[in-house]
Design a protein around this motif. Structure first.
Motif, PDB file in Angstrom:
ATOM      1  N   MET A   1       0.851  -1.177   0.000  1.00  0.00           N
ATOM      2  CA  MET A   1       0.000   0.000   0.000  1.00  0.00           C
ATOM      3  C   MET A   1       0.896   1.239   0.000  1.00  0.00           C
ATOM      4  O   MET A   1       1.920   1.271   0.689  1.00  0.00           O
ATOM      5  N   SER A   2       0.530   2.249  -0.739  1.00  0.00           N
ATOM      6  CA  SER A   2       1.369   3.450  -0.821  1.00  0.00           C
ATOM      7  C   SER A   2       1.521   4.130   0.534  1.00  0.00           C
ATOM      8  O   SER A   2       2.517   4.806   0.784  1.00  0.00           O
ATOM      9  N   TYR A   3       0.551   3.954   1.409  1.00  0.00           N
ATOM     10  CA  TYR A   3       0.571   4.594   2.724  1.00  0.00           C
ATOM     11  C   TYR A   3       1.118   3.670   3.804  1.00  0.00           C
ATOM     12  O   TYR A   3       1.029   3.983   5.003  1.00  0.00           O
ATOM     13  N   PHE A   4       1.727   2.552   3.425  1.00  0.00           N
ATOM     14  CA  PHE A   4       2.180   1.563   4.409  1.00  0.00           C
ATOM     15  C   PHE A   4       3.129   2.172   5.438  1.00  0.00           C
ATOM     16  O   PHE A   4       3.092   1.827   6.618  1.00  0.00           O
ATOM     17  N   GLY A   5       3.976   3.108   4.995  1.00  0.00           N
ATOM     18  CA  GLY A   5       4.937   3.723   5.908  1.00  0.00           C
ATOM     19  C   GLY A   5       4.304   4.616   6.964  1.00  0.00           C
ATOM     20  O   GLY A   5       4.984   5.031   7.906  1.00  0.00           O
ATOM     21  N   THR A   6       3.017   4.918   6.834  1.00  0.00           N
ATOM     22  CA  THR A   6       2.353   5.788   7.817  1.00  0.00           C
ATOM     23  C   THR A   6       1.655   4.999   8.918  1.00  0.00           C
ATOM     24  O   THR A   6       0.972   5.598   9.743  1.00  0.00           O
ATOM     25  N   ARG A   7       1.797   3.678   8.927  1.00  0.00           N
ATOM     26  CA  ARG A   7       1.000   2.881   9.874  1.00  0.00           C
ATOM     27  C   ARG A   7       1.294   3.236  11.329  1.00  0.00           C
ATOM     28  O   ARG A   7       0.386   3.226  12.167  1.00  0.00           O
ATOM     29  N   LYS A   8       2.577   3.567  11.658  1.00  0.00           N
ATOM     30  CA  LYS A   8       2.895   3.932  13.042  1.00  0.00           C
ATOM     31  C   LYS A   8       2.248   5.268  13.409  1.00  0.00           C
ATOM     32  O   LYS A   8       1.732   5.441  14.517  1.00  0.00           O
ATOM     33  N   TRP A   9       2.272   6.211  12.459  1.00  0.00           N
ATOM     34  CA  TRP A   9       1.589   7.482  12.698  1.00  0.00           C
ATOM     35  C   TRP A   9       0.084   7.256  12.849  1.00  0.00           C
ATOM     36  O   TRP A   9      -0.578   7.952  13.619  1.00  0.00           O
ATOM     37  N   THR A  10      -0.432   6.295  12.122  1.00  0.00           N
ATOM     38  CA  THR A  10      -1.864   5.995  12.230  1.00  0.00           C
ATOM     39  C   THR A  10      -2.184   5.454  13.612  1.00  0.00           C
ATOM     40  O   THR A  10      -3.212   5.804  14.207  1.00  0.00           O
ATOM     41  N   GLU A  11      -1.317   4.606  14.134  1.00  0.00           N
ATOM     42  CA  GLU A  11      -1.523   4.082  15.489  1.00  0.00           C
ATOM     43  C   GLU A  11      -1.491   5.216  16.510  1.00  0.00           C
ATOM     44  O   GLU A  11      -2.314   5.252  17.436  1.00  0.00           O
ATOM     45  N   VAL A  12      -0.542   6.141  16.328  1.00  0.00           N
ATOM     46  CA  VAL A  12      -0.474   7.307  17.229  1.00  0.00           C
ATOM     47  C   VAL A  12      -1.757   8.119  17.125  1.00  0.00           C
ATOM     48  O   VAL A  12      -2.374   8.490  18.132  1.00  0.00           O
ATOM     49  N   SER A  13      -2.163   8.393  15.887  1.00  0.00           N
ATOM     50  CA  SER A  13      -3.361   9.194  15.649  1.00  0.00           C
ATOM     51  C   SER A  13      -4.604   8.530  16.237  1.00  0.00           C
ATOM     52  O   SER A  13      -5.493   9.218  16.765  1.00  0.00           O
ATOM     53  N   ASN A  14      -4.668   7.205  16.148  1.00  0.00           N
ATOM     54  CA  ASN A  14      -5.839   6.496  16.674  1.00  0.00           C
ATOM     55  C   ASN A  14      -5.900   6.498  18.193  1.00  0.00           C
ATOM     56  O   ASN A  14      -6.982   6.361  18.775  1.00  0.00           O
ATOM     57  N   GLU A  15      -4.747   6.650  18.848  1.00  0.00           N
ATOM     58  CA  GLU A  15      -4.719   6.634  20.313  1.00  0.00           C
ATOM     59  C   GLU A  15      -5.102   7.981  20.910  1.00  0.00           C
ATOM     60  O   GLU A  15      -5.556   8.051  22.045  1.00  0.00           O
ATOM     61  N   ILE A  16      -4.907   9.069  20.149  1.00  0.00           N
ATOM     62  CA  ILE A  16      -5.169  10.405  20.698  1.00  0.00           C
ATOM     63  C   ILE A  16      -6.624  10.580  21.116  1.00  0.00           C
ATOM     64  O   ILE A  16      -6.898  11.063  22.225  1.00  0.00           O
ATOM     65  N   PRO A  17      -7.622  10.195  20.291  1.00  0.00           N
ATOM     66  CA  PRO A  17      -9.021  10.329  20.752  1.00  0.00           C
ATOM     67  C   PRO A  17      -9.314   9.482  21.993  1.00  0.00           C
ATOM     68  O   PRO A  17     -10.055   9.918  22.872  1.00  0.00           O
ATOM     69  N   LYS A  18      -8.722   8.277  22.028  1.00  0.00           N
ATOM     70  CA  LYS A  18      -8.939   7.421  23.205  1.00  0.00           C
ATOM     71  C   LYS A  18      -8.403   8.098  24.456  1.00  0.00           C
ATOM     72  O   LYS A  18      -9.018   8.035  25.527  1.00  0.00           O
ATOM     73  N   PHE A  19      -7.234   8.743  24.307  1.00  0.00           N
ATOM     74  CA  PHE A  19      -6.629   9.445  25.435  1.00  0.00           C
ATOM     75  C   PHE A  19      -7.537  10.557  25.936  1.00  0.00           C
ATOM     76  O   PHE A  19      -7.768  10.703  27.141  1.00  0.00           O
ATOM     77  N   HIS A  20      -8.092  11.335  25.016  1.00  0.00           N
ATOM     78  CA  HIS A  20      -8.940  12.454  25.415  1.00  0.00           C
ATOM     79  C   HIS A  20     -10.284  11.968  25.972  1.00  0.00           C
ATOM     80  O   HIS A  20     -10.817  12.575  26.905  1.00  0.00           O
ATOM     81  N   ILE A  21     -10.835  10.901  25.420  1.00  0.00           N
ATOM     82  CA  ILE A  21     -12.083  10.356  25.968  1.00  0.00           C
ATOM     83  C   ILE A  21     -11.871   9.894  27.397  1.00  0.00           C
ATOM     84  O   ILE A  21     -12.673  10.181  28.291  1.00  0.00           O
ATOM     85  N   SER A  22     -10.753   9.193  27.619  1.00  0.00           N
ATOM     86  CA  SER A  22     -10.444   8.747  28.984  1.00  0.00           C
ATOM     87  C   SER A  22     -10.213   9.934  29.907  1.00  0.00           C
ATOM     88  O   SER A  22     -10.653   9.941  31.067  1.00  0.00           O
ATOM     89  N   GLY A  23      -9.526  10.972  29.368  1.00  0.00           N
ATOM     90  CA  GLY A  23      -9.268  12.153  30.191  1.00  0.00           C
ATOM     91  C   GLY A  23     -10.542  12.867  30.575  1.00  0.00           C
ATOM     92  O   GLY A  23     -10.695  13.341  31.708  1.00  0.00           O
ATOM     93  N   LEU A  24     -11.503  12.961  29.630  1.00  0.00           N
ATOM     94  CA  LEU A  24     -12.757  13.633  29.916  1.00  0.00           C
ATOM     95  C   LEU A  24     -13.592  12.855  30.927  1.00  0.00           C
ATOM     96  O   LEU A  24     -14.272  13.430  31.779  1.00  0.00           O
ATOM     97  N   LYS A  25     -13.535  11.536  30.817  1.00  0.00           N
ATOM     98  CA  LYS A  25     -14.341  10.712  31.716  1.00  0.00           C
ATOM     99  C   LYS A  25     -13.715  10.572  33.095  1.00  0.00           C
ATOM    100  O   LYS A  25     -14.406  10.596  34.115  1.00  0.00           O
ATOM    101  N   ASN A  26     -12.394  10.416  33.108  1.00  0.00           N
ATOM    102  CA  ASN A  26     -11.741  10.066  34.370  1.00  0.00           C
ATOM    103  C   ASN A  26     -10.729  11.098  34.860  1.00  0.00           C
ATOM    104  O   ASN A  26     -10.149  10.923  35.934  1.00  0.00           O
ATOM    105  N   GLY A  27     -10.515  12.149  34.086  1.00  0.00           N
ATOM    106  CA  GLY A  27      -9.500  13.128  34.463  1.00  0.00           C
ATOM    107  C   GLY A  27      -8.179  12.783  33.806  1.00  0.00           C
ATOM    108  O   GLY A  27      -7.794  11.618  33.717  1.00  0.00           O
TER     109      GLY A  27
END
Length: 424
Positions: free
Chosen positions: A218-244
């Motif tokens: 895939m042409s975007y294969f090299g971005t998979r690590k950035w994608t993992e980082v990007s996918n974790e950011i919303p989870k981090f903020h959801i947890s922060g909003l719910k639990n501080g």
């Protein structure tokens, strides 16, 4: 010094014997994400990824992201333009000119095989998986009665015979994580020397990435690590909003507060119940700005406050701006990995969305002119390479794409007009 010298993989020199030794044979594998052939019943499969599920994993990674699906959709739309059409290549002097033509017979055939629907799916697969798989069905008159694009998720190549040098068969299965040989469909690869040899066959469209014998990357294969980082950011903020985001309070409770609750076991039970209530009271987005009221006593002699409940706020020193900047970096990495100007994908960059309309128009025109030619060629091979040969189309006739160019309202009231990329 040894008289037996390894010069390269599979190549040795015997100095004393004045001879060279080469080792040949073996099973070809992809340099990246390849592996030993998988024995699936009586079938030998070339794995796509270490566990043969790389397309599934990348597909899931993409759809968990907030930008990648739209980037892929945008790239797909740029590839297929407004529609497909038939063209004739004309040479005038030193210029090659593409002339749109009308051919009712060919256009009827395109409708019968649902060419536009096929192309949308094929372009999607090329952007998602870097490969396209087109199954052809011939009728009794050796005409093409069907064209079907199979998803990269479902197709794998049978292992190549090194003596032959090319993939002879492909295996289609609905669920490679739970393979059953009885559910597998085997299709031979298209035989360009004898295009009528098989009544059903599969054409593999790809860019022939060096080192990849079976599957392009895939042409975007090299971005998979950035994608993992990007996918974790919303989870981090959801947890922060719910639990501080971090510790917000230090709650002080008098050590003898539970002394009247009974024995040690009953005191521990009361302590646990109270802490659970406090945790529920102070956490979650619905509990923002709540007030806590308690009573305390005063020593009648000294006038000082007696020990009681106290909730102290802990300063939040976390740099949330760093996470915002990280998210922006990830967004830019996504767009770059997909080869799309961030402004065309609607990605915010320093509070700007690509500048003026004329700048966006130029960026779009450059993308169509420079970034689509190779992929369009791959997408059109089933028509201009396979169908053209089987259906005996004229040599100068081929299928191409019609684009929509953005214009001024003075040139066209709709602000758009059809155009043909002469480089296709």
């Amino acid at each position: 010094m040894s008289n037996v010298v390894k010069m390269a993989d599979g190549f040795w020199v015997l100095k004393d014997a004045q001879a060279v030794v080469t080792f040949s044979g073996g099973q070809p594998i992809d340099t990246l994400n390849g592996g030993k052939p998988l024995q699936k019943g009586n079938l030998k499969v070339a794995p796509w990824g270490a566990n043969n599920l790389l397309p599934q994993q990348m597909f899931r990674l993409v759809w968990e992201n907030h930008l990648k699906p739209q980037l892929i959709l945008t790239a797909r739309d740029f590839l297929i333009g407004s529609r497909m059409g038939f063209f004739r290549r004309i040479i005038e002097g030193r210029k090659h000119i593409l002339e749109p033509i009308e051919d009712p017979e060919k256009e009827d055939w395109m409708e019968e095989v649902e060419a536009e629907k096929y192309m949308r799916r094929a372009a999607y697969n090329l952007e998602y998986f870097g490969n396209t798989y087109t199954a052809f069905g011939l009728d009794k008159t050796l005409g093409i009665e069907s064209m079907q694009c199979f998803d990269g998720i479902n197709v794998r190549a049978a292992t190549m015979n090194p003596k032959v040098g090319y993939i002879e068969n492909y295996i289609i299965h609905p669920d490679w994580s739970q393979f059953k040989e009885a559910e597998a469909q085997i299709l031979p690869a298209w035989n360009k020397k004898d295009p009528y040899k098989y009544k059903q066959f599969l054409y593999h469209g790809r860019d022939e990435t060096p080192g990849q014998i079976y599957y392009d990357l895939m042409s975007y294969f090299g971005t998979r690590k950035w994608t993992e980082v990007s996918n974790e950011i919303p989870k981090f903020h959801i947890s922060g909003l719910k639990n501080g985001y971090n510790l917000k309070y230090h709650i002080r409770i008098p050590a003898d507060y539970f002394a009247d609750c009974g024995d040690e076991d009953e005191q521990e039970k009361a302590r646990t119940e109270l802490l659970e209530q406090m945790n529920k009271f102070l956490s979650g987005v619905e509990n923002v700005n709540k007030a806590f009221v308690s009573e305390y006593g005063v020593d009648p002699t000294s006038g000082k406050e007696l020990p009681g409940w106290k909730i102290e706020s802990i300063d939040d020193k976390m740099d949330k701006a760093a996470y915002i900047e990280l998210d922006k970096q990830a967004n830019t990495a996504h767009a770059s990995g997909h080869g799309i100007d961030p402004s065309l994908a609607g990605i915010d960059q320093n509070s700007k969305l690509g500048g003026s309309g004329s700048e966006k128009r130029i960026s779009y025109q450059l993308h169509i002119a420079l970034r689509t030619q190779t992929k369009r060629s791959i997408l059109l091979e089933p028509f201009n390479k396979v169908a053209k040969k089987i259906l005996n189309w004229e040599r100068d006739i081929f299928v191409g794409f019609v684009d929509m160019d953005v214009t001024t309202l003075a040139d066209n009231k709709s602000g758009m007009q059809p155009t043909v990329n002469q480089a296709q």
